[in-house]
Design an enzyme around this catalytic site. Structure first.
Site, PDB file in Angstrom:
ATOM      1  N   LYS A 116       0.802  -1.227   0.000  1.00  0.00           N
ATOM      2  CA  LYS A 116       0.000   0.000   0.000  1.00  0.00           C
ATOM      3  C   LYS A 116       0.833   1.274   0.000  1.00  0.00           C
ATOM      4  CE  LYS A 116      -4.285  -1.808   1.484  1.00  0.00           C
ATOM      5  NZ  LYS A 116      -5.519  -1.453   2.170  1.00  0.00           N
ATOM      6  N   GLY A 164      -8.926  -6.706   3.005  1.00  0.00           N
ATOM      7  CA  GLY A 164     -10.098  -7.230   3.697  1.00  0.00           C
ATOM      8  C   GLY A 164     -10.414  -6.501   4.988  1.00  0.00           C
ATOM      9  N   GLU A 200      -2.836   7.443   8.280  1.00  0.00           N
ATOM     10  CA  GLU A 200      -3.533   8.427   7.451  1.00  0.00           C
ATOM     11  C   GLU A 200      -4.480   9.240   8.311  1.00  0.00           C
ATOM     12  OE1 GLU A 200      -5.735   6.174   4.549  1.00  0.00           O
ATOM     13  OE2 GLU A 200      -4.031   6.032   3.200  1.00  0.00           O
ATOM     14  N   TYR A 202      -7.903  10.288   9.343  1.00  0.00           N
ATOM     15  CA  TYR A 202      -9.148   9.530   9.290  1.00  0.00           C
ATOM     16  C   TYR A 202     -10.267  10.465   8.850  1.00  0.00           C
ATOM     17  CZ  TYR A 202     -12.969   6.462  10.685  1.00  0.00           C
ATOM     18  OH  TYR A 202     -14.091   5.676  10.690  1.00  0.00           O
ATOM     19  N   LEU A 203     -10.866  10.150   7.724  1.00  0.00           N
ATOM     20  CA  LEU A 203     -11.956  10.986   7.212  1.00  0.00           C
ATOM     21  C   LEU A 203     -13.232  10.554   7.925  1.00  0.00           C
ATOM     22  CD1 LEU A 203     -10.900  10.764   3.474  1.00  0.00           C
ATOM     23  CD2 LEU A 203     -10.535  12.679   5.014  1.00  0.00           C
ATOM     24  N   HIS A 235     -15.882  -2.863   7.162  1.00  0.00           N
ATOM     25  CA  HIS A 235     -15.079  -2.536   5.977  1.00  0.00           C
ATOM     26  C   HIS A 235     -15.339  -3.479   4.816  1.00  0.00           C
ATOM     27  CE1 HIS A 235     -13.107   0.420   8.408  1.00  0.00           C
ATOM     28  NE2 HIS A 235     -12.600  -0.482   9.210  1.00  0.00           N
ATOM     29  N   GLU A 275      -9.497   2.839  -5.760  1.00  0.00           N
ATOM     30  CA  GLU A 275     -10.469   3.142  -4.701  1.00  0.00           C
ATOM     31  C   GLU A 275     -10.151   4.468  -4.022  1.00  0.00           C
ATOM     32  OE1 GLU A 275     -12.009  -1.262  -3.418  1.00  0.00           O
ATOM     33  OE2 GLU A 275     -10.651  -0.267  -2.030  1.00  0.00           O
ATOM     34  N   ARG A 291      -7.391  -6.412 -10.193  1.00  0.00           N
ATOM     35  CA  ARG A 291      -8.160  -7.603 -10.581  1.00  0.00           C
ATOM     36  C   ARG A 291      -9.598  -7.195 -10.846  1.00  0.00           C
ATOM     37  NH1 ARG A 291     -11.275  -7.678  -6.077  1.00  0.00           N
ATOM     38  NH2 ARG A 291     -10.223  -7.032  -4.165  1.00  0.00           N
ATOM     39  N   VAL A 294     -15.630  -7.960  -7.126  1.00  0.00           N
ATOM     40  CA  VAL A 294     -16.922  -8.626  -6.888  1.00  0.00           C
ATOM     41  C   VAL A 294     -18.052  -7.813  -7.533  1.00  0.00           C
ATOM     42  CG1 VAL A 294     -18.551  -9.363  -5.096  1.00  0.00           C
ATOM     43  CG2 VAL A 294     -16.087  -9.584  -4.699  1.00  0.00           C
TER      44      VAL A 294
HETATM   45  P1  ADP Z   1      -8.565  -3.028   2.728  1.00  0.00           P
HETATM   46  O1  ADP Z   1      -7.558  -3.295   1.652  1.00  0.00           O
HETATM   47  O2  ADP Z   1      -8.247  -3.773   3.996  1.00  0.00           O
HETATM   48  O3  ADP Z   1      -9.973  -3.197   2.267  1.00  0.00           O
HETATM   49  P2  ADP Z   1      -8.716  -0.093   2.417  1.00  0.00           P
HETATM   50  O4  ADP Z   1      -7.534   0.773   2.472  1.00  0.00           O
HETATM   51  O5  ADP Z   1      -9.334  -0.334   1.080  1.00  0.00           O
HETATM   52  O6  ADP Z   1      -8.368  -1.481   3.150  1.00  0.00           O
HETATM   53  O7  ADP Z   1      -9.827   0.468   3.374  1.00  0.00           O
HETATM   54  C1  ADP Z   1     -11.037  -0.239   3.601  1.00  0.00           C
HETATM   55  C2  ADP Z   1     -12.075   0.655   4.217  1.00  0.00           C
HETATM   56  O8  ADP Z   1     -11.584   1.238   5.445  1.00  0.00           O
HETATM   57  C3  ADP Z   1     -12.469   1.841   3.369  1.00  0.00           C
HETATM   58  O9  ADP Z   1     -13.456   1.517   2.407  1.00  0.00           O
HETATM   59  C4  ADP Z   1     -12.995   2.782   4.449  1.00  0.00           C
HETATM   60  O10 ADP Z   1     -14.274   2.338   4.864  1.00  0.00           O
HETATM   61  C5  ADP Z   1     -12.042   2.580   5.601  1.00  0.00           C
HETATM   62  N1  ADP Z   1     -10.890   3.518   5.545  1.00  0.00           N
HETATM   63  C6  ADP Z   1      -9.663   3.277   5.015  1.00  0.00           C
HETATM   64  N2  ADP Z   1      -8.858   4.372   5.100  1.00  0.00           N
HETATM   65  C7  ADP Z   1      -9.592   5.341   5.710  1.00  0.00           C
HETATM   66  C8  ADP Z   1      -9.344   6.734   6.080  1.00  0.00           C
HETATM   67  N3  ADP Z   1      -8.171   7.336   5.852  1.00  0.00           N
HETATM   68  N4  ADP Z   1     -10.360   7.414   6.669  1.00  0.00           N
HETATM   69  C9  ADP Z   1     -11.558   6.825   6.899  1.00  0.00           C
HETATM   70  N5  ADP Z   1     -11.848   5.543   6.593  1.00  0.00           N
HETATM   71  C10 ADP Z   1     -10.900   4.803   5.998  1.00  0.00           C
END
Ligand code: ADP
Length: 449
Positions: A116, A164, A200, A202-203, A235, A275, A291, A294
């Site tokens: 990542k 995940g 990061e 957190y939004l 998530h 994403e 990839r 789903v």
């Molecule tokens: P994974 O690969 O484990 O799915 P992601 O980075 O895609 O992880 O994040 C999965 C979910 O976690 C996002 O869809 C969101 O709901 C939450 N998330 C990730 N990063 C943030 C962030 N910086 N602020 C708020 N929510 C987050």
């Protein structure tokens, strides 16, 4: 042109690939564990090979078994579906070393996006907007504290090797950072064998918006708009739609072009998803999935394209069958993920399906490997069906979803269907007024024992 491809997966996604291959006049080979000898993908493929015992690690994740199945059957290419080996760069390398074709991106692209931190650095360089946060991994608690004081709370600590939704912890204030940092690290170590984490901002009220991209591997790429996948539990996505109710045509064109330009510049091959979290009109990159997703059918529905066919075409070295100007949105599509799980705790409920009836009619697509009398084995993911509806607009897609859910019969096991009936009674679902926290909050007040 391929004569025969092997599908290194199971369930609905294996059927999805077999169907595309058949329409292209290509033979398909199913692989299966001993637990899946009676599975629908085995019945539907032209040939099948048993590759091992029930646990995924000894069958669907067994690289030697899958390569051997190709050699035995003469399959020339492998489609990985999603999950299992689909984002395993080592697998891709081994496939190529055996003179076979991997239907997907290069090992190098998978490697870049699978880490990542490297993914985020690469995207930044390619002009894709990212969430403010650490430059790379955060090695110590002290470094984490200094950084968080700098970017401001709340923050999210995430595993570099994550996926995940695991290995992610939120710290709302300086008092929580120590616990968040330590638990994210230990979860990351346990889940991925790598305890590196990054941090990061957190939004607090974002939507999850992802852009579908597609490249020919030779510097040409397009985008197929966005999907809004904000309705998530732990998530994990449960309800996805396209186009996103909060995204304007101008925003779509802008972020879409940023994404297609980015993947064109790296000569990306095949389907990919970039994403983002979207808040106050801004997009923030979180990760790229190299990839098929789903939820790809909602994009297929509104653009009238077959993404798997396209993946196979570009893997054969053929040009893409559409360019950006050929792609126009028609209507609105929604997918719900139906799991064999018991509410309200979403506890997996494998078991025998005593009766199954799939909904049909105009604008309804059911991607499922269920059949009457099928026994869902306990070893794999609990996703048993994806119901996809397509309508002229969002309101008609929602009423079609209501109608189709009413026709669906899955007897013998508990499913998450009642969740969708309940969601369709909510005003916020009809107005599209939700963010990534909406579902968790709703579950707390509405699905208690
Ligand atoms: P994974 O690969 O484990 O799915 P992601 O980075 O895609 O992880 O994040 C999965 C979910 O976690 C996002 O869809 C969101 O709901 C939450 N998330 C990730 N990063 C943030 C962030 N910086 N602020 C708020 N929510 C987050």
């Amino acid at each position: 042109m391929f004569d025969k491809i092997l599908v290194a997966n199971r369930g609905e996604i294996a059927l999805r690939v077999i169907r595309a291959a058949r329409e292209m006049g290509i033979q398909s080979v199913a692989v299966h564990s001993t637990a899946d000898a009676d599975a629908m993908h085995v019945r539907m493929a032209d040939e099948s090979v048993c590759i091992g015992p029930p646990p995924g690690a000894e069958s669907y994740l067994s690289i030697p078994a899958i390569i051997a199945a190709c050699e035995v059957t003469g399959a020339q290419a492998i489609h990985p579906g999603y999950g299992f080996l689909s984002e395993n760069a080592t697998f891709v390398q081994i496939v190529e070393d055996h003179g076979l074709t991997f239907i997907g991106p290069t090992a190098e692209h998978i490697r870049i996006m699978g880490d990542k931190i490297t993914a985020k650095d690469t995207m930044k360089e390619l002009g894709v907007p990212c969430v403010p946060g650490s430059d790379g991994g955060v090695p110590t608690l002290e470094a984490a504290k200094t950084l968080c004081d700098d970017i401001g709370y709340p923050v999210i600590v995430k595993a570099t090797a994550g996926g995940g939704g695991r290995g992610m912890k939120v710290a709302t204030s300086a008092a929580d950072i120590e616990t968040a940092f330590r638990t994210a690290r230990s979860e990351a170590k346990a889940a991925f064998g790598n305890d590196e984490v990054y941090i990061e901002k957190y939004l607090t009220t974002p939507r999850h918006i992802e852009i579908q991209v597609f490249g020919d591997g030779k510097g040409k790429a397009v985008h197929l708009g966005e999907r809004d996948c904000s309705l998530q539990r732990r998530h994990q996505k449960v309800f996805e739609e396209a186009p996103g109710p909060a995204i304007s045509p101008e925003e779509r064109a802008r972020i879409g072009k940023t994404c297609s330009d980015a993947v064109a510049r790296i000569n990306y091959t095949g389907a990919g998803t970039i994403e983002f979290l979207y808040e106050n009109g801004e997009f923030y990159f979180i990760e790229m999935n190299t990839r098929l997703q789903v939820e790809h059918p909602v994009t297929e529905a509104i653009f009238g394209v077959d993404l798997v066919r396209e993946q196979i075409r570009v893997a054969e070295g053929l040009p893409m069958s559409f360019g950006q100007d050929d792609l126009a949105i028609n209507g609105h599509a929604i997918e719900v993920r139906i799991n064999a799980e018991k509410l309200p705790e979403f506890a997996p409920r494998p078991g025998k399906i005593t009766q199954f009836h799939a909904p049909g009619g105009l604008g309804v697509r059911m991607d499922s490997a269920l059949y009457d009398g099928y026994s869902i084995p306990p070893y794999y993911d609990s996703l048993i069906a994806k119901l996809i509806v397509h309508g002229q607009d969002r309101a008609s897609a929602l009423s079609r979803l209501h109608r189709a859910l009413g026709e669906l019969i899955v007897d013998g096991v508990d499913t998450t269907v009642p969740l969708f009936h309940a969601l369709l009674a909510e005003d916020d679902i009809h107005s599209g007024n939700y963010n990534i926290h909406w579902l968790e909050k709703w579950l707390q007040t509405n699905l208690q024992d």
